[in-house]
Design a protein around this motif. Structure first.
Motif, PDB file in Angstrom:
ATOM      1  N   VAL A  30      36.368  40.325  42.392  1.00  0.00           N
ATOM      2  CA  VAL A  30      35.135  40.094  41.653  1.00  0.00           C
ATOM      3  C   VAL A  30      35.249  38.889  40.718  1.00  0.00           C
ATOM      4  CG1 VAL A  30      35.631  41.601  39.676  1.00  0.00           C
ATOM      5  CG2 VAL A  30      33.272  41.300  40.435  1.00  0.00           C
ATOM      6  N   THR A  31      36.451  38.573  40.283  1.00  0.00           N
ATOM      7  CA  THR A  31      36.669  37.571  39.243  1.00  0.00           C
ATOM      8  C   THR A  31      36.023  36.213  39.536  1.00  0.00           C
ATOM      9  OG1 THR A  31      38.694  38.711  38.632  1.00  0.00           O
ATOM     10  CG2 THR A  31      38.423  36.474  37.808  1.00  0.00           C
ATOM     11  N   PRO A  32      36.227  35.593  40.703  1.00  0.00           N
ATOM     12  CA  PRO A  32      35.580  34.295  40.925  1.00  0.00           C
ATOM     13  C   PRO A  32      34.093  34.402  41.256  1.00  0.00           C
ATOM     14  CG  PRO A  32      36.826  34.906  42.852  1.00  0.00           C
ATOM     15  CD  PRO A  32      37.130  35.942  41.803  1.00  0.00           C
ATOM     16  N   LYS A  48      22.129  39.671  45.819  1.00  0.00           N
ATOM     17  CA  LYS A  48      22.640  41.047  45.814  1.00  0.00           C
ATOM     18  C   LYS A  48      24.136  40.958  45.552  1.00  0.00           C
ATOM     19  CE  LYS A  48      19.490  43.412  48.902  1.00  0.00           C
ATOM     20  NZ  LYS A  48      19.369  44.151  50.164  1.00  0.00           N
ATOM     21  N   PHE A  49      24.632  41.859  44.726  1.00  0.00           N
ATOM     22  CA  PHE A  49      26.039  41.870  44.370  1.00  0.00           C
ATOM     23  C   PHE A  49      26.583  43.262  44.629  1.00  0.00           C
ATOM     24  CE2 PHE A  49      29.869  41.405  42.036  1.00  0.00           C
ATOM     25  CZ  PHE A  49      30.068  40.056  41.782  1.00  0.00           C
ATOM     26  N   MET A  50      27.376  43.407  45.674  1.00  0.00           N
ATOM     27  CA  MET A  50      27.976  44.682  46.069  1.00  0.00           C
ATOM     28  C   MET A  50      29.438  44.647  45.634  1.00  0.00           C
ATOM     29  SD  MET A  50      25.429  46.066  47.782  1.00  0.00           S
ATOM     30  CE  MET A  50      26.113  47.329  48.836  1.00  0.00           C
ATOM     31  N   TYR A  51      29.806  45.552  44.733  1.00  0.00           N
ATOM     32  CA  TYR A  51      31.144  45.508  44.142  1.00  0.00           C
ATOM     33  C   TYR A  51      31.769  46.891  44.149  1.00  0.00           C
ATOM     34  CZ  TYR A  51      34.575  45.041  40.301  1.00  0.00           C
ATOM     35  OH  TYR A  51      35.693  45.075  39.513  1.00  0.00           O
ATOM     36  N   THR A  52      32.985  46.971  44.653  1.00  0.00           N
ATOM     37  CA  THR A  52      33.702  48.228  44.748  1.00  0.00           C
ATOM     38  C   THR A  52      35.107  48.098  44.167  1.00  0.00           C
ATOM     39  OG1 THR A  52      34.470  49.936  46.279  1.00  0.00           O
ATOM     40  CG2 THR A  52      34.485  47.702  47.099  1.00  0.00           C
ATOM     41  N   ALA A  53      35.587  49.197  43.594  1.00  0.00           N
ATOM     42  CA  ALA A  53      36.953  49.265  43.083  1.00  0.00           C
ATOM     43  C   ALA A  53      37.476  50.674  43.313  1.00  0.00           C
ATOM     44  CB  ALA A  53      37.000  48.903  41.600  1.00  0.00           C
ATOM     45  N   LYS A  54      38.779  50.839  43.168  1.00  0.00           N
ATOM     46  CA  LYS A  54      39.406  52.132  43.436  1.00  0.00           C
ATOM     47  C   LYS A  54      39.057  53.200  42.408  1.00  0.00           C
ATOM     48  CE  LYS A  54      43.340  50.368  45.993  1.00  0.00           C
ATOM     49  NZ  LYS A  54      44.792  50.258  46.061  1.00  0.00           N
ATOM     50  N   SER A  55      38.813  52.796  41.159  1.00  0.00           N
ATOM     51  CA  SER A  55      38.492  53.770  40.109  1.00  0.00           C
ATOM     52  C   SER A  55      37.489  53.160  39.139  1.00  0.00           C
ATOM     53  CB  SER A  55      39.752  54.201  39.365  1.00  0.00           C
ATOM     54  OG  SER A  55      40.306  53.107  38.663  1.00  0.00           O
ATOM     55  N   LYS A  79      30.370  50.501  42.807  1.00  0.00           N
ATOM     56  CA  LYS A  79      30.754  51.775  43.397  1.00  0.00           C
ATOM     57  C   LYS A  79      32.256  51.988  43.317  1.00  0.00           C
ATOM     58  CE  LYS A  79      30.438  54.436  47.645  1.00  0.00           C
ATOM     59  NZ  LYS A  79      29.838  54.553  48.947  1.00  0.00           N
ATOM     60  N   VAL A  80      32.640  53.210  42.984  1.00  0.00           N
ATOM     61  CA  VAL A  80      34.039  53.610  43.079  1.00  0.00           C
ATOM     62  C   VAL A  80      34.263  54.055  44.516  1.00  0.00           C
ATOM     63  CG1 VAL A  80      35.780  55.262  42.317  1.00  0.00           C
ATOM     64  CG2 VAL A  80      34.186  54.265  40.658  1.00  0.00           C
ATOM     65  N   GLY A  81      35.274  53.493  45.159  1.00  0.00           N
ATOM     66  CA  GLY A  81      35.511  53.783  46.571  1.00  0.00           C
ATOM     67  C   GLY A  81      34.783  52.775  47.442  1.00  0.00           C
ATOM     68  N   ARG A  82      35.075  52.801  48.697  1.00  0.00           N
ATOM     69  CA  ARG A  82      34.511  51.812  49.627  1.00  0.00           C
ATOM     70  C   ARG A  82      33.043  52.075  49.941  1.00  0.00           C
ATOM     71  NH1 ARG A  82      39.410  51.305  54.019  1.00  0.00           N
ATOM     72  NH2 ARG A  82      40.943  50.572  52.514  1.00  0.00           N
ATOM     73  N   PHE A  83      32.333  50.980  50.216  1.00  0.00           N
ATOM     74  CA  PHE A  83      30.984  51.095  50.740  1.00  0.00           C
ATOM     75  C   PHE A  83      31.085  51.490  52.204  1.00  0.00           C
ATOM     76  CE2 PHE A  83      30.051  48.098  47.250  1.00  0.00           C
ATOM     77  CZ  PHE A  83      28.990  48.764  46.656  1.00  0.00           C
ATOM     78  N   SER A  84      30.169  52.298  52.661  1.00  0.00           N
ATOM     79  CA  SER A  84      30.137  52.667  54.071  1.00  0.00           C
ATOM     80  C   SER A  84      29.607  51.484  54.886  1.00  0.00           C
ATOM     81  CB  SER A  84      29.225  53.876  54.279  1.00  0.00           C
ATOM     82  OG  SER A  84      27.871  53.497  54.085  1.00  0.00           O
ATOM     83  N   GLY A 102      38.234  39.800  47.982  1.00  0.00           N
ATOM     84  CA  GLY A 102      38.883  41.080  47.771  1.00  0.00           C
ATOM     85  C   GLY A 102      40.116  41.189  48.641  1.00  0.00           C
ATOM     86  N   PRO A 103      40.596  42.403  48.842  1.00  0.00           N
ATOM     87  CA  PRO A 103      41.780  42.612  49.673  1.00  0.00           C
ATOM     88  C   PRO A 103      41.572  42.107  51.105  1.00  0.00           C
ATOM     89  CG  PRO A 103      41.178  44.620  48.502  1.00  0.00           C
ATOM     90  CD  PRO A 103      40.064  43.644  48.294  1.00  0.00           C
ATOM     91  N   ALA A 104      42.661  41.694  51.734  1.00  0.00           N
ATOM     92  CA  ALA A 104      42.586  41.127  53.084  1.00  0.00           C
ATOM     93  C   ALA A 104      41.916  42.070  54.073  1.00  0.00           C
ATOM     94  CB  ALA A 104      43.985  40.752  53.573  1.00  0.00           C
ATOM     95  N   SER A 105      42.192  43.361  54.002  1.00  0.00           N
ATOM     96  CA  SER A 105      41.575  44.307  54.942  1.00  0.00           C
ATOM     97  C   SER A 105      40.065  44.362  54.740  1.00  0.00           C
ATOM     98  CB  SER A 105      42.183  45.700  54.792  1.00  0.00           C
ATOM     99  OG  SER A 105      41.974  46.193  53.484  1.00  0.00           O
ATOM    100  N   MET A 106      39.605  44.261  53.494  1.00  0.00           N
ATOM    101  CA  MET A 106      38.172  44.245  53.221  1.00  0.00           C
ATOM    102  C   MET A 106      37.535  42.973  53.777  1.00  0.00           C
ATOM    103  SD  MET A 106      36.222  44.019  49.598  1.00  0.00           S
ATOM    104  CE  MET A 106      34.998  42.732  49.697  1.00  0.00           C
ATOM    105  N   LEU A 107      38.194  41.845  53.578  1.00  0.00           N
ATOM    106  CA  LEU A 107      37.665  40.577  54.097  1.00  0.00           C
ATOM    107  C   LEU A 107      37.475  40.652  55.598  1.00  0.00           C
ATOM    108  CD1 LEU A 107      39.778  37.908  52.158  1.00  0.00           C
ATOM    109  CD2 LEU A 107      37.469  38.709  51.653  1.00  0.00           C
ATOM    110  N   ARG A 108      38.484  41.160  56.290  1.00  0.00           N
ATOM    111  CA  ARG A 108      38.396  41.253  57.753  1.00  0.00           C
ATOM    112  C   ARG A 108      37.258  42.170  58.184  1.00  0.00           C
ATOM    113  NH1 ARG A 108      44.006  41.357  57.144  1.00  0.00           N
ATOM    114  NH2 ARG A 108      44.021  43.624  57.285  1.00  0.00           N
ATOM    115  N   SER A 109      37.152  43.331  57.571  1.00  0.00           N
ATOM    116  CA  SER A 109      36.127  44.283  58.017  1.00  0.00           C
ATOM    117  C   SER A 109      34.720  43.800  57.673  1.00  0.00           C
ATOM    118  CB  SER A 109      36.391  45.680  57.453  1.00  0.00           C
ATOM    119  OG  SER A 109      36.275  45.695  56.053  1.00  0.00           O
ATOM    120  N   VAL A 110      34.523  43.217  56.507  1.00  0.00           N
ATOM    121  CA  VAL A 110      33.188  42.720  56.150  1.00  0.00           C
ATOM    122  C   VAL A 110      32.811  41.537  57.039  1.00  0.00           C
ATOM    123  CG1 VAL A 110      31.822  41.592  54.340  1.00  0.00           C
ATOM    124  CG2 VAL A 110      33.217  43.591  53.778  1.00  0.00           C
TER     125      VAL A 110
END
Length: 131
Positions: A30-32, A48-55, A79-84, A102-110
């Motif tokens: 989210v920082t940049p 639109k700004f969709m932002y997720t974190a673990k807690s 949202k806490v936890g991943r977006f569906s 965000g994390p590499a796995s999130m980048l790939r899936s999005v």
């Protein structure tokens, strides 16, 4: 306010003005993206700004994003936890630019999801956060 700089700013400036912007941010990614949203959102550009974190305590900039989203053309979903996959798809906009960090796995899936929905690769900008 910190002005946007770096690749995201240049990416937006390389495209036609006033195209909607959809942001997908995960964790510290989210920082940049917050300066980008605060800057471009003040000019009436639909975002639109969709932002997720673990807690809950890891959701950074909550107050700034809530204030920002009070403008009629700005929408923030934190949202806490991943977006569906359905939530991610519902955030898509016609002819939008997509910013992802965000994390590499999130980048790939999005990115995979956006491409499968017909978004051109040139309309997606992402920066991996890996050390």
């Amino acid at each position: 306010m910190i002005p946007p700089y770096g690749r995201y700013h240049h990416f937006i400036e390389e495209h036609a003005p006033n195209r909607p912007i959809v942001v997908f941010a995960g964790g510290i990614g989210v920082t940049p993206l917050v300066p980008v949203a605060l800057s471009y959102g003040t000019h009436g550009r639909h975002m639109k700004f969709m932002y997720t974190a673990k807690s809950q305590d890891q959701l950074l900039y909550q107050e700034q994003l809530r204030q920002w989203s009070q403008a009629s053309h700005c929408e923030a979903q934190l949202k806490v936890g991943r977006f569906s996959p359905e939530e991610l798809k519902s955030a898509m906009e016609q002819d939008a630019l997509y910013l992802v960090a965000g994390p590499a796995s999130m980048l790939r899936s999005v990115r995979r999801m956006l491409l499968s929905q017909g978004v051109r690769a040139g309309d997606i900008c992402y920066e991996p956060f890996s050390w």
